[in-house]
Design an enzyme around this catalytic site. Structure first.
Site, mmCIF file in Angstrom:
data_model
loop_
_atom_site.group_PDB
_atom_site.id
_atom_site.type_symbol
_atom_site.label_atom_id
_atom_site.label_comp_id
_atom_site.label_asym_id
_atom_site.label_seq_id
_atom_site.Cartn_x
_atom_site.Cartn_y
_atom_site.Cartn_z
ATOM 1 N N ASP A 64 -0.292 -10.761 -2.493
ATOM 2 C CA ASP A 64 -0.457 -9.727 -1.488
ATOM 3 C C ASP A 64 0.828 -8.911 -1.362
ATOM 4 O O ASP A 64 1.930 -9.476 -1.326
ATOM 5 C CB ASP A 64 -0.761 -10.432 -0.155
ATOM 6 C CG ASP A 64 -1.187 -9.479 0.934
ATOM 7 O OD1 ASP A 64 -2.215 -8.814 0.765
ATOM 8 O OD2 ASP A 64 -0.492 -9.414 1.975
ATOM 9 N N GLU B 288 -0.690 -7.148 -6.121
ATOM 10 C CA GLU B 288 -1.147 -5.917 -5.476
ATOM 11 C C GLU B 288 0.046 -4.967 -5.489
ATOM 12 O O GLU B 288 0.997 -5.149 -4.730
ATOM 13 C CB GLU B 288 -1.585 -6.210 -4.033
ATOM 14 C CG GLU B 288 -2.068 -4.965 -3.308
ATOM 15 C CD GLU B 288 -2.150 -5.122 -1.790
ATOM 16 O OE1 GLU B 288 -2.935 -4.396 -1.175
ATOM 17 O OE2 GLU B 288 -1.416 -5.943 -1.215
#
Ligand code: GLC
Ligand code: CA
Length: 531
Positions: free
Chosen positions: A214, A275
């Site tokens: 993330d 990401e």
């Protein structure tokens, strides 16, 4: 696609299994509810593995299921090495991994290293310990600006709206690039590194095949925390960077990825995808150097409209960024943070038609594909009533931005009434619209013309057709509003028509098309594979 019934990572030719894999993102809250509390959970996923096998995906990415107060639906982690009771327990997780492996599917999980929950023990200790303490140094605490320190330390804004700083009782401020319940960790602190390493090993030892990281372009911050360029102040979204943004993509982040990679390298056959909302190709490529991430999401396809030139440029940039490194590109049309692509492409029958065309384009490309749960059913975004909205963006923006709930509505499985087998409980965490009765997996499974059948057929061809191989593409000349490319290795041709009129087909035999042909012509809003 390389396949083997034996998932032992030491098998040499399997060790880079992800290079052409199709991943399926499970938004855990919304996939399947096993205990009828209206919220999806780990046992629910396990009960649907047969469906995922039928669909034909190689690996799953599970969104966070760790202990969390759920201020950002699990992306606010209070204990990264435990399962939240809402989703099950460690035994349920182990059972899911074992069952997935016996279905020849890999399991990858989300890792949230940029921040913790404000209820994490560390943050509670930091609040109690006061300025200058070792406890505070695990986060980014600063004195305020202004003559009495009553102003935030700099002008940074939170991705969810409002300032990125919150003041605590003794007057100091802490940084949170997301919600105030998600304090940013201080990655200059070795304890933070050590803890992440512990988390990685904890899950690797339990058998996970990899991680989705993330905000992989976050974590490191410039030491003097310079102000943002005022031109990017009003923008939200993780990164739409026309100007360099000091909150993200700091050079220090790469040392963190090298640390993560070292741990992963001691477990053969495991991978990480980041990401990475960085649009500059050269800066993007830094994340996938040989000692950093195995893969990085490139969001250009998400950002391209249904327009041949835009899609072609997205493809060229994505390939261009990774090819010098020999890393496979990573394609995605939708995820839990963006408007579903059926809706982005115009919604209704038109949006569906275009979504059908684009999935064939995506699956014809070399590299890795990430599908988002429900896209194989052609789910649109849902215009939810205001009372139902839960994304922190809704509150933080002063009710001006509705946030991401519309792409997170529970999956319709079967039957005629909401929530369509997602749960036996009619009160699901987000309401499921009545109109989805014709979009259930059950309704689509036996219908050869359904979105689900198109996905299954295309995924099957991708696995079995020799034509779909090779790392490089060549572009053909094509009429305005159209493109055609050929996979250099195997020779598959994929053509897309985004113009308003039918155009001649490239030569070859049709393998699959996203819609009916117009005689020997490719109609508008349609794509085709030829060999
Ligand atoms: C990532 C996630 C998003 C989350 C945010 C904060 O962008 O995809 O859902 O809100 O990070 O963790
Ligand atoms: Ca549940």
């Amino acid at each position: 696609m390389r396949r083997s019934s034996d998932l032992q990572p030491e098998i040499a030719d399997e060790s880079a299994w992800w290079r052409d894999a199709v991943f399926y993102q499970v938004y855990v809250r919304s996939f399947a509810d096993s205990n009828n509390d209206g919220i999806g959970d780990l046992d629910g996923i396990r009960s649907r593995l047969g469906y995922l096998e039928l669909l034909g995906v190689d690996a799953l990415w599970l969104t966070p299921f760790y202990r969390s107060p759920m201020a950002d639906h699990g992306y606010d982690v209070s204990h990264p090495r435990d399962v939240d009771p809402m989703f099950g327990d460690l035994a349920a997780f182990d059972a899911l991994v074992a069952d997935a492996h016996s279905h020849n599917m890999r399991i990858t999980i989300d890792l949230v290293p940029n921040h913790t929950s404000d209820r994490h023990d560390w943050f509670q200790a930091a609040l109690a310990a006061g300025p200058g303490s070792r406890e505070r140094s695990r986060y980014v605490f600063r004195d305020g600006s202004g003559y009495d320190g009553s102003q935030p330390p700099n002008n940074w804004t939170s991705i969810f709206g409002g300032p990125a700083w919150t003041r605590v009782r003794d007057g100091q401020w802490y940084l949170h690039l997301f919600a105030p319940q998600q304090p940013d960790l201080n990655w200059d602190n070795p304890e933070v590194h050590a803890d992440l390493e512990q988390t990685l090993r904890f899950w690797l030892d339990r058998g996970v095949d990899g991680f989705r990281i993330d905000v992989a372009h976050g974590m490191a911050k410039p030491f003097d925390l310079p102000n943002m360029d005022p031109r990017s102040l009003g923008t939200s979204g993780v990164l739409r960077d026309d100007v360099r943004d000091p909150r993200f993509d700091d050079d220090g982040v790469h040392e963190i990825h090298r640390m993560i990679r070292k741990v992963l390298d001691s477990y053969p056959g495991r991978m990480a995808v980041g990401e990475v909302w960085v649009t500059d190709d050269e800066r993007f490529a830094r994340y996938i150097r040989p000692d950093e991430l195995h893969l990085a999401f490139n969001f250009r396809l998400v950002e391209a409209g249904f327009d041949a030139d835009q899609v072609r440029s997205a493809i060229d940039h994505s390939l261009g960024a990774v090819q010098p490194l020999g890393t496979p590109p990573t394609w995605t049309l939708s995820n839990h943070d963006v408007v579903r692509h059926v809706t982005r492409y115009g919604g209704g029958a038109l949006g569906e038609k275009r979504a059908r065309a684009m999935i064939l384009v995506e699956l014809a490309l070399p590299g890795v594909v990430y599908l988002y749960n429900g896209e194989e059913l052609g789910l649109p975004n849902v215009e939810l009533p205001e009372w139902a909205l839960q994304d922190p963006t809704w509150e933080r923006s002063g009710h001006t931005e509705r946030g991401r709930d519309g792409c997170r509505v529970p999956i319709p499985w079967e039957g005629d009434v909401p929530p369509f087998g997602f749960s036996q409980n009619a009160h699901t965490w987000l309401p499921v619209p009545n109109e989805w009765n014709h979009l259930t997996a059950e309704a689509q499974l036996e219908d050869p013309g359904s979105m689900l059948s198109l996905y299954r057929h295309a995924l099957e061809l991708r696995k079995t057709q020799q034509a779909i191989s090779g790392d490089e593409l060549e572009w053909y000349g094509a009429p305005p509003g159209c493109f055609a490319f050929r996979r250099k290795g195997g020779g598959l041709i994929c053509a897309l028509n985004t113009s308003g009129a039918s155009v001649p087909l490239p030569p070859g035999e049709i393998l699959i098309s996203s819609g009916p042909m117009d005689g020997a012509q490719l109609p508008p809003d349609t794509s085709v594979w030829l060999v």
